[in-house]
Design a protein around this motif. Sequence first.
Motif, PDB file in Angstrom:
ATOM      1  N   LYS A 215       0.825  -1.211   0.000  1.00 26.85           N
ATOM      2  CA  LYS A 215       0.000   0.000   0.000  1.00 26.85           C
ATOM      3  C   LYS A 215       0.858   1.260   0.000  1.00 26.85           C
ATOM      4  N   GLY A 216       2.181   1.072   0.119  1.00 24.45           N
ATOM      5  CA  GLY A 216       3.081   2.211   0.180  1.00 24.45           C
ATOM      6  C   GLY A 216       3.934   2.149   1.427  1.00 24.45           C
ATOM      7  N   SER A 217       4.373   3.303   1.887  1.00 23.83           N
ATOM      8  CA  SER A 217       5.253   3.349   3.062  1.00 23.83           C
ATOM      9  C   SER A 217       4.856   4.474   3.998  1.00 23.83           C
ATOM     10  N   GLU A 218       5.121   4.263   5.295  1.00 20.68           N
ATOM     11  CA  GLU A 218       4.940   5.298   6.300  1.00 20.68           C
ATOM     12  C   GLU A 218       6.239   5.452   7.072  1.00 20.68           C
ATOM     13  N   PHE A 219       6.542   6.712   7.468  1.00 27.48           N
ATOM     14  CA  PHE A 219       7.785   6.947   8.184  1.00 27.48           C
ATOM     15  C   PHE A 219       7.667   8.235   8.987  1.00 27.48           C
ATOM     16  N   MET A 220       8.530   8.347   9.990  1.00 16.15           N
ATOM     17  CA  MET A 220       8.616   9.559  10.803  1.00 16.15           C
ATOM     18  C   MET A 220       9.835  10.361  10.358  1.00 16.15           C
ATOM     19  N   TRP A 221       9.632  11.675  10.209  1.00 18.31           N
ATOM     20  CA  TRP A 221      10.744  12.552   9.845  1.00 18.31           C
ATOM     21  C   TRP A 221      10.516  13.932  10.454  1.00 18.31           C
ATOM     22  N   ASP A 222      11.531  14.412  11.126  1.00 20.33           N
ATOM     23  CA  ASP A 222      11.469  15.749  11.731  1.00 20.33           C
ATOM     24  C   ASP A 222      10.257  15.892  12.661  1.00 20.33           C
ATOM     25  N   GLY A 223       9.936  14.797  13.371  1.00 22.71           N
ATOM     26  CA  GLY A 223       8.849  14.835  14.348  1.00 22.71           C
ATOM     27  C   GLY A 223       7.460  14.689  13.776  1.00 22.71           C
ATOM     28  N   GLU A 224       7.354  14.431  12.464  1.00 21.67           N
ATOM     29  CA  GLU A 224       6.047  14.302  11.816  1.00 21.67           C
ATOM     30  C   GLU A 224       5.954  12.958  11.090  1.00 21.67           C
ATOM     31  N   ARG A 225       4.703  12.465  10.963  1.00 20.79           N
ATOM     32  CA  ARG A 225       4.471  11.215  10.251  1.00 20.79           C
ATOM     33  C   ARG A 225       4.075  11.517   8.803  1.00 20.79           C
ATOM     34  N   TYR A 226       4.688  10.782   7.868  1.00 18.56           N
ATOM     35  CA  TYR A 226       4.411  10.959   6.453  1.00 18.56           C
ATOM     36  C   TYR A 226       4.109   9.605   5.818  1.00 18.56           C
ATOM     37  N   SER A 227       3.433   9.646   4.674  1.00 16.24           N
ATOM     38  CA  SER A 227       3.152   8.416   3.936  1.00 16.24           C
ATOM     39  C   SER A 227       3.320   8.664   2.442  1.00 16.24           C
ATOM     40  N   VAL A 228       3.775   7.630   1.743  1.00 17.33           N
ATOM     41  CA  VAL A 228       3.863   7.669   0.288  1.00 17.33           C
ATOM     42  C   VAL A 228       3.107   6.464  -0.248  1.00 17.33           C
ATOM     43  N   SER A 229       2.424   6.646  -1.357  1.00 15.77           N
ATOM     44  CA  SER A 229       1.619   5.554  -1.906  1.00 15.77           C
ATOM     45  C   SER A 229       2.412   4.663  -2.848  1.00 15.77           C
ATOM     46  N   GLN A 230       3.570   5.124  -3.295  1.00 16.99           N
ATOM     47  CA  GLN A 230       4.392   4.320  -4.193  1.00 16.99           C
ATOM     48  C   GLN A 230       5.083   3.189  -3.434  1.00 16.99           C
ATOM     49  N   ILE A 231       5.217   2.056  -4.106  1.00 19.85           N
ATOM     50  CA  ILE A 231       5.789   0.861  -3.491  1.00 19.85           C
ATOM     51  C   ILE A 231       7.309   0.921  -3.516  1.00 19.85           C
ATOM     52  N   GLY A 232       7.926   0.397  -2.463  1.00 17.44           N
ATOM     53  CA  GLY A 232       9.380   0.262  -2.429  1.00 17.44           C
ATOM     54  C   GLY A 232      10.014   1.072  -1.322  1.00 17.44           C
ATOM     55  N   SER A 233      10.967   0.462  -0.616  1.00 17.45           N
ATOM     56  CA  SER A 233      11.641   1.163   0.476  1.00 17.45           C
ATOM     57  C   SER A 233      12.442   2.349  -0.029  1.00 17.45           C
TER      58      SER A 233
END
Length: 400
Positions: A215-233
């Motif tokens: 479904k994509g990826s989720e990650f924390m950066w600079d104290g905020e949560r982000y998500s991308v819909s594209q597949i792949g680390s």
Amino acid sequence: DADITHMEDIVGEIGEVTIRGQILSAEFRDIRGDKSIAKFVMTDFTDSIKVELFLKPGEAATLRPVLKPGMYVKIKGLLSFDSFDKEKTISNVAGISAIPDFSVSRKDTAKQKRVELHCHTKASDMDGVSEVREVVRTAYEWGMPAVAITDHGVVQGFPEAMLAAEKCGIIKSGCKVIAYPEQYPDAMQVIRDICIKQGCELIIPEIPDGECTLKGSEFMWDGERYSVSQIGSHQIKNAVTALCAVKALGIDTADSAVKLGLHRAGLCARQELISNNPLVILDGAHNPDGLTALADTLSKLGKKPTAVMGMLADKDVERSVSIIAPYFDRIYTVAVNSPRTLSATELAEFAGKYCKHTVPSDSVDTALKSAFCHAQDGIIICGSLYLASDIRPKLSEYLK
């Protein structure tokens, strides 16, 4: 110039025409007696056409200075079909004269300038035809704020690209330079050297851990949560690099518009999820780096899908196939719609070393039918953007 016919409007044997254009190539050849023939190809930038001119003794010496590549000429002659070369030809030329350059340079008149994020140059062997300096100069003259040169795993173009950017003023003294974190060492050293010379702050993002799924990826950066819909680390690395650039511009990266834009960003045929049930992924990766990213995704599936694979013969086929083929249960190889294609049989010989159930197919349709008979663990279409383009419209028939 009312009597001039555009080459794109020439259909069939329409008789006598008057055209103008730039000569692309020219050849003079002696024939019987003292006569000679001039054959040249010219374009008016709507199309191109071949011209044959039979010359009397002495005419060749007069016309050679006019009929040189790069020169502009106006010609009146008879349009016919050359049965030997199987193409339209202008012969029986009644008149020819040199004319001024009438070409018009392209302009970018858009108020909001685009940014090219995926440009290949001659540094990508057989995959680009532009010089690095011309790409950078054009982007600068058109007012583009940036340009991304994404050549395949090469470093020879970096010095020229960096120097061109410096010359055009894109890398200005004291500005911030954001570099993708996983550069080739030689390339990164060039970037560091230019930044030191220009007094620029070099920012190399630290890549956070993230959760990657289909479904994509989720990650924390600079104290905020982000998500991308594209597949792949690797998309986390791309996203963080983009966020660093946004932050360097003084934009609040925690803004909901930034997060939404990042989530909605997509690129067709780059580990593109076409269907969940059955799993169908369309990927145009055609070099070792791109197929390594796909292999990373497949290694996390927990199962071996079926592949439909096609590649161009001028790519690094053996290395590319060795990276991706072990992750498939079976592979159906095809020829892609390009004169540069590797045949299905030749590709099967490479892939068969790493996947014992490898079968060459006589067409894309045959390969798809066979693949969908073994779709329980998913289907991956890979190896070429040409293949991705041909298969995309066909998939709807199998996913009804």
